[in-house]
Design an enzyme around this catalytic site. Structure first.
Site, short mmCIF file in Angstrom:
data_model
loop_
_atom_site.label_atom_id
_atom_site.label_comp_id
_atom_site.label_asym_id
_atom_site.label_seq_id
_atom_site.Cartn_x
_atom_site.Cartn_y
_atom_site.Cartn_z
N LYS A 49 0.80 -1.28 0.05
CA LYS A 49 0.15 -0.27 -0.07
C LYS A 49 0.94 1.85 0.03
CE LYS A 49 -1.67 -2.14 3.94
NZ LYS A 49 -2.77 -1.92 5.23
N GLY A 50 1.80 0.95 0.64
CA GLY A 50 2.97 2.49 0.80
C GLY A 50 3.08 2.91 -0.78
N GLU A 105 8.29 2.52 -6.84
CA GLU A 105 8.17 1.88 -5.20
C GLU A 105 8.77 3.09 -4.66
OE1 GLU A 105 7.72 -0.26 -3.24
OE2 GLU A 105 9.95 -1.75 -3.36
N ASP A 106 8.39 2.89 -3.31
CA ASP A 106 8.89 3.72 -2.69
C ASP A 106 10.04 3.98 -1.97
OD1 ASP A 106 8.10 1.87 -1.25
OD2 ASP A 106 6.55 3.01 0.24
N ASP A 109 15.59 -0.81 -0.01
CA ASP A 109 16.35 -0.99 1.50
C ASP A 109 17.42 -2.32 0.31
OD1 ASP A 109 17.48 -0.81 4.10
OD2 ASP A 109 15.73 -1.79 5.38
N LYS A 137 17.84 3.06 0.61
CA LYS A 137 18.62 3.55 1.53
C LYS A 137 19.38 2.35 1.22
CE LYS A 137 16.55 2.77 5.56
NZ LYS A 137 15.38 2.12 6.37
N PHE A 158 15.57 4.42 10.26
CA PHE A 158 13.83 4.06 9.84
C PHE A 158 13.38 4.62 9.72
CE2 PHE A 158 9.83 2.02 10.02
CZ PHE A 158 9.75 1.03 10.18
N VAL A 159 12.55 5.30 8.85
CA VAL A 159 11.82 6.43 8.85
C VAL A 159 9.78 6.26 8.63
CG1 VAL A 159 13.52 8.01 7.37
CG2 VAL A 159 12.24 6.77 6.22
N ASP A 165 5.24 3.16 6.51
CA ASP A 165 4.59 3.11 8.23
C ASP A 165 5.85 2.31 9.36
OD1 ASP A 165 4.97 0.00 6.78
OD2 ASP A 165 3.17 -0.21 8.31
P1 IMP Z 1 13.68 -4.15 1.11
O1 IMP Z 1 13.53 -5.96 0.17
O2 IMP Z 1 15.02 -4.24 1.86
O3 IMP Z 1 14.07 -3.50 -0.03
O4 IMP Z 1 12.20 -3.84 1.92
C1 IMP Z 1 11.78 -3.19 1.48
C2 IMP Z 1 10.13 -3.08 2.04
O5 IMP Z 1 11.01 -2.84 3.95
C3 IMP Z 1 9.57 -1.74 2.13
O6 IMP Z 1 9.06 -1.90 1.24
C4 IMP Z 1 9.54 -1.35 3.05
O7 IMP Z 1 8.30 -2.18 3.56
C5 IMP Z 1 10.56 -1.97 4.22
N1 IMP Z 1 11.16 -0.49 4.94
C6 IMP Z 1 12.76 -0.40 4.65
N2 IMP Z 1 12.69 0.49 4.96
C7 IMP Z 1 11.85 1.19 5.87
C8 IMP Z 1 11.64 2.58 6.68
O8 IMP Z 1 12.78 2.71 6.87
N3 IMP Z 1 10.45 2.48 6.72
C9 IMP Z 1 9.40 1.31 6.55
N4 IMP Z 1 9.39 0.51 5.99
C10 IMP Z 1 10.76 0.20 5.11
#
Ligand code: IMP
Length: 187
Positions: A49-50, A105-106, A109, A137, A158-159, A165
């Site tokens: 949803k983000g 994508e929002d 990470d 990130k 963590f933001v 969210d």
């Molecule tokens: P990745 O697979 O590690 O890139 O994960 C990405 C997902 O982790 C995102 O879609 C978010 O749901 C969550 N996420 C990663 N960092 C943050 C943050 O700082 N705040 C909130 N959600 C985060």
């Protein structure tokens, strides 16, 4: 602090990006995409949803014909499944074969979620596939993914806000703020 969100900002430390900064950067990204994709009617794809906050603002900053579609995922238990593998709980409505896709994508990470979803989309033979991410990130990146369009690099914090969210809270804040470590430790 901007707006009238005083009671919603409990637990927020520093504000890293203001509403105005985010708005301006999305305007730039929309302008770039409009130039690059003129005549190609791109399909913007996002994961609920983000991303809906970013998606709607980005769409309004794009000045060429464009379509949008969404999917939804649930994460597998990382103890039992390969890291980053996800299950599609809602697939796209549109066929993407021969379409010019932009995966929106929002936040990225580790990159594991994104790389999994790009594999799923690539298998459907789009004409092209690029990524547009608002918040990058890089500190814990495990997979190197070319990010053609990128809004901001963020530090290893963590933001929340602007779609991001913490346990479903804070998504609707119009800015990006750092969550106080004490809030994270409460869990
Ligand atoms: P990745 O697979 O590690 O890139 O994960 C990405 C997902 O982790 C995102 O879609 C978010 O749901 C969550 N996420 C990663 N960092 C943050 C943050 O700082 N705040 C909130 N959600 C985060």
């Amino acid at each position: 602090m901007e707006g009238t969100h005083a009671e919603l900002t409990f637990g927020i430390g520093r504000i890293l990006l203001t509403e105005a900064e985010i708005r301006q950067r999305i305007g730039d990204l929309g302008g770039q995409i409009s130039q690059d994709y003129a005549g190609r009617n791109p399909l913007l794809v996002g994961v609920l949803k983000g991303v809906v906050f970013f998606m709607t603002d980005l769409l309004r900053a794009i000045t060429i014909p464009v379509s949008v579609d969404f999917m939804a995922i649930s994460r597998y238990d990382p103890q039992r499944q390969a890291k980053g593998s996800v299950r599609l709980t809602k697939d796209l409505d549109e066929a993407v074969e021969s379409r010019h896709l932009i995966f929106v994508e929002d936040v990225v990470d580790t990159g594991l979620t994104l790389s999994y979803l790009l594999r799923v989309l690539r298998a459907r033979n789009p004409a092209s596939l690029e990524v547009c991410v608002l918040f990058n990130k890089p500190a814990h990146r495990l997979v190197d993914i070319p990010l053609k369009y990128k809004g901001f690099d963020l530090p290893d914090r963590f933001v929340v806000g602007y779609g991001l969210d913490y346990r479903e809270a804070y998504r609707h804040l119009p800015f990006i703020g750092e969550l106080k470590p004490a809030v994270l430790q409460l869990t």
